[in-house]
Design a protein around this motif. Structure first.
Motif, PDB file in Angstrom:
ATOM      1  N   UNK A 471       0.809  -1.222   0.000  1.00 56.30           N
ATOM      2  CA  UNK A 471       0.000   0.000   0.000  1.00 56.30           C
ATOM      3  C   UNK A 471       0.840   1.269   0.000  1.00 56.30           C
ATOM      4  N   UNK A 472       2.020   1.249   0.632  1.00 57.25           N
ATOM      5  CA  UNK A 472       2.884   2.431   0.667  1.00 57.25           C
ATOM      6  C   UNK A 472       3.253   2.877  -0.738  1.00 57.25           C
ATOM      7  N   UNK A 473       3.478   1.911  -1.628  1.00 54.62           N
ATOM      8  CA  UNK A 473       3.834   2.237  -3.015  1.00 54.62           C
ATOM      9  C   UNK A 473       2.590   2.474  -3.867  1.00 54.62           C
ATOM     10  N   UNK A 474       1.610   1.582  -3.738  1.00 56.25           N
ATOM     11  CA  UNK A 474       0.426   1.675  -4.604  1.00 56.25           C
ATOM     12  C   UNK A 474      -0.377   2.954  -4.381  1.00 56.25           C
ATOM     13  N   UNK A 475      -0.393   3.452  -3.132  1.00 51.91           N
ATOM     14  CA  UNK A 475      -1.181   4.660  -2.860  1.00 51.91           C
ATOM     15  C   UNK A 475      -0.633   5.856  -3.642  1.00 51.91           C
ATOM     16  N   UNK A 476       0.673   5.839  -3.906  1.00 55.04           N
ATOM     17  CA  UNK A 476       1.296   6.934  -4.661  1.00 55.04           C
ATOM     18  C   UNK A 476       0.857   6.907  -6.126  1.00 55.04           C
ATOM     19  N   UNK A 477       0.480   5.725  -6.600  1.00 55.52           N
ATOM     20  CA  UNK A 477       0.087   5.572  -8.007  1.00 55.52           C
ATOM     21  C   UNK A 477      -1.383   5.893  -8.253  1.00 55.52           C
ATOM     22  N   UNK A 478      -2.121   6.248  -7.190  1.00 54.68           N
ATOM     23  CA  UNK A 478      -3.533   6.562  -7.356  1.00 54.68           C
ATOM     24  C   UNK A 478      -3.721   8.041  -7.699  1.00 54.68           C
ATOM     25  N   UNK A 479      -4.677   8.392  -8.546  1.00 55.42           N
ATOM     26  CA  UNK A 479      -4.923   9.820  -8.872  1.00 55.42           C
ATOM     27  C   UNK A 479      -5.264  10.652  -7.651  1.00 55.42           C
ATOM     28  N   UNK A 480      -5.963  10.065  -6.675  1.00 54.71           N
ATOM     29  CA  UNK A 480      -6.372  10.813  -5.492  1.00 54.71           C
ATOM     30  C   UNK A 480      -5.178  11.332  -4.689  1.00 54.71           C
ATOM     31  N   UNK A 481      -4.062  10.598  -4.745  1.00 57.14           N
ATOM     32  CA  UNK A 481      -2.869  10.998  -3.990  1.00 57.14           C
ATOM     33  C   UNK A 481      -2.355  12.357  -4.438  1.00 57.14           C
ATOM     34  N   UNK A 482      -2.486  12.637  -5.745  1.00 51.92           N
ATOM     35  CA  UNK A 482      -1.908  13.852  -6.307  1.00 51.92           C
ATOM     36  C   UNK A 482      -2.861  15.014  -6.396  1.00 51.92           C
ATOM     37  N   UNK A 483      -4.118  14.805  -5.914  1.00 53.72           N
ATOM     38  CA  UNK A 483      -5.061  15.905  -5.889  1.00 53.72           C
ATOM     39  C   UNK A 483      -4.691  16.915  -4.815  1.00 53.72           C
ATOM     40  N   UNK A 484      -5.051  18.139  -5.024  1.00 55.03           N
ATOM     41  CA  UNK A 484      -4.620  19.224  -4.134  1.00 55.03           C
ATOM     42  C   UNK A 484      -5.058  18.999  -2.695  1.00 55.03           C
ATOM     43  N   UNK A 485      -6.261  18.509  -2.502  1.00 53.04           N
ATOM     44  CA  UNK A 485      -6.770  18.331  -1.137  1.00 53.04           C
ATOM     45  C   UNK A 485      -6.746  16.881  -0.723  1.00 53.04           C
TER      46      UNK A 485
END
Length: 485
Positions: A471-485
């Motif tokens: 999960x530590x790696x996969x969460x970074x690959x999700x679009x939600x991770x890079x959203x402003x909020x």
């Protein structure tokens, strides 16, 4: 948004630490006066330079991390450590392909132990020490090592620890994380020194004992001989190695409380430890029986080979004293099961972890009881403590992700032209940070050099994902991770 200044500041400091660690390898190279002296010297200069650049970029940054930044900095730390860790191999010319060098270094830091080097004995002493040292540092975690060494450097260290630590449930030694990290590292260091000493007593020279001591307690598996522990043809060394790999597979916090605090009963009552012992005993007895029945081993030889390989696969160490490729195929299934399960949480081993195995069994038991008693409220308890519903959901999500990635990567390996047995066990080996594979093309005693380049990069990614528990790696690959909020 992501605060890149604080991330650059931390990564710069981590590169300084990597350069300092490489100075030790330079000392080894100077001592033996071999051709790798310039490679380590230039590598250190390059790493220091980029460390200064990142520190400059992170100047005036505050020292607090959000949860997002903690996950990002941990993942980037492992990638950057591995990237710069390739330099001694590349500059010295002993590994000419960047793909191969990155694979070897990621395999080292993640304590996987899979190697693309067909003849490790041709490497210089400095490079052999660097391979072993990467595993020892990666055993408890790069950032965890930093928290123990320089607690003030990593802001939000609790979030960072959560992103890197292994296992679903964590026990504190001390209210301050930095003090807990120091005590756990002391246990690790004591285990390593004890292992080195025992290896010397039973026949290894000082150089062999240092390298095998580091890779055994890190449950890594890199060897300085092509034939691993089998080189020595010594039953005593095999038993010593088995014992220390077994100890390194126990939760270090539990080990500290039970041994240093003289609470051995707590160890024997611990559900995860009992499951760990049960898997070892059951697997060893079955493999022992198969070796006596089909391979003609005598009782002692069968027991020694069975328990060594069981512990090596279960603790994801990957050292070998025998060629399991020549064993009955039924033993491969058991060893593959050990590759999947792994040892205890909070240890240096990888894979699914015994504590999750215990939780899954309890969930199944509760589900069967729920069918018979639909209105019953059935708690899930581990060592007398209730496991909250959120952790049960996380457990099932982790299991589904683990199995899903195994299937996808095994299919990708088959698409690369790898036979189905190797494709499955290579995937198991990488995500579990085990090291050896099971098969005839790439057996447990062979290097992985014949893999195509795409497969090597896929394996490197899986090693990283497995070491940081998905999960530590996969969460970074999700679009939600890079959203402003």
């Amino acid at each position: 948004m992501i605060n890149w200044r604080i991330i650059a500041k931390i990564l710069g400091s981590l590169l300084f630490i990597e350069a300092l660690l490489m100075l030790i390898c330079l000392g080894v190279a100077l001592y033996f006066n071999e051709s790798d002296v310039f490679a380590f010297l230039l590598s250190i200069v390059i790493i220091f330079f980029f460390g200064f650049v990142l520190k400059f970029m992170g100047r005036n940054a505050d020292n607090t991390l959000s949860r997002k930044e903690a996950y990002l900095v941990v993942t980037l730390s492992w990638i950057i450590f591995s990237l710069f860790g390739t330099l001694p191999f590349m500059i010295s010319g002993y590994i000419t392909s960047f793909t191969d060098a990155f694979f070897e270094t990621m395999s080292g830091f993640s304590t996987t132990g899979a190697s693309i080097i067909d003849d490790v004995e041709r490497l210089t002493h400095g490079l052999l020490f660097w391979r072993s040292f990467t595993q020892w540092i990666g055993g408890l975690g790069i950032v965890f090592f930093t928290i123990a060494l320089l607690p003030s450097m990593v802001g939000g260290s609790t979030k960072v620890f959560a992103a890197e630590a292994t296992g679903p449930i964590r026990t504190k030694l001390h209210p301050r994380l930095s003090m807990s990290a120091k005590w756990i590292w002391m246990v690790y260091l004591l285990l390593t020194l004890s292992c080195m000493g025992c290896f010397m007593v039973f026949g290894m020279d000082w150089w062999e004992s240092i390298n095998y001591g580091m890779t055994s307690t890190a449950t890594g598996g890199f060897a300085i001989n092509n034939s691993s522990i089998a080189t020595f043809q010594s039953p005593a060394l095999e038993y010593v190695c088995t014992f220390f790999c077994f100890l390194s597979g126990i939760n270090f916090t539990l080990l500290y409380f039970s041994v240093a605090k003289l609470k051995v009963k707590d160890l024997l009552r611990n559900a995860e430890f009992k499951f760990y012992i049960a898997v070892i005993v059951g697997s060893t007895l079955f493999i022992m029986w198969q070796l006596m029945l089909h391979n003609g081993y005598d009782v002692e030889h069968a027991f020694r080979s069975a328990i060594f390989q069981t512990v090596a696969f279960l603790t994801t160490t990957g050292l070998f004293s025998d060629d399991a490729a020549l064993w009955p195929h039924a033993t491969w299934v058991v060893l593959a099961g050990c590759m999947f399960m792994g040892a205890c949480s909070g240890s240096t081993s990888g894979a699914f972890k015994c504590i999750r195995g215990v939780m899954v069994l309890k969930v199944i038991r509760n589900e069967l009881q729920q069918i018979l008693h639909p209105n019953a409220v059935l708690p899930l308890k581990l060592n007398g403590l209730n496991v909250p519903m959120q952790k049960r959901v996380t457990l099932l999500a982790f299991l589904a992700s683990y199995l899903g990635m195994l299937v996808i990567v095994a299919f990708a390996m088959m698409a690369c032209g790898i036979d189905h047995t190797n494709a499955i066990t290579i995937s198991l080996s990488c995500i579990g940070n085990v090291g050896p594979s099971l098969g005839l093309e790439i057996g447990p005693t062979m290097s992985w050099s014949m893999l195509p380049g795409v497969a090597k990069w896929l394996c490197s990614f899986m090693m990283l994902v497995g070491r940081l528990e998905i999960f530590t790696v996969l969460v970074i690959l999700t679009p939600a991770f890079w959203k402003k909020n």
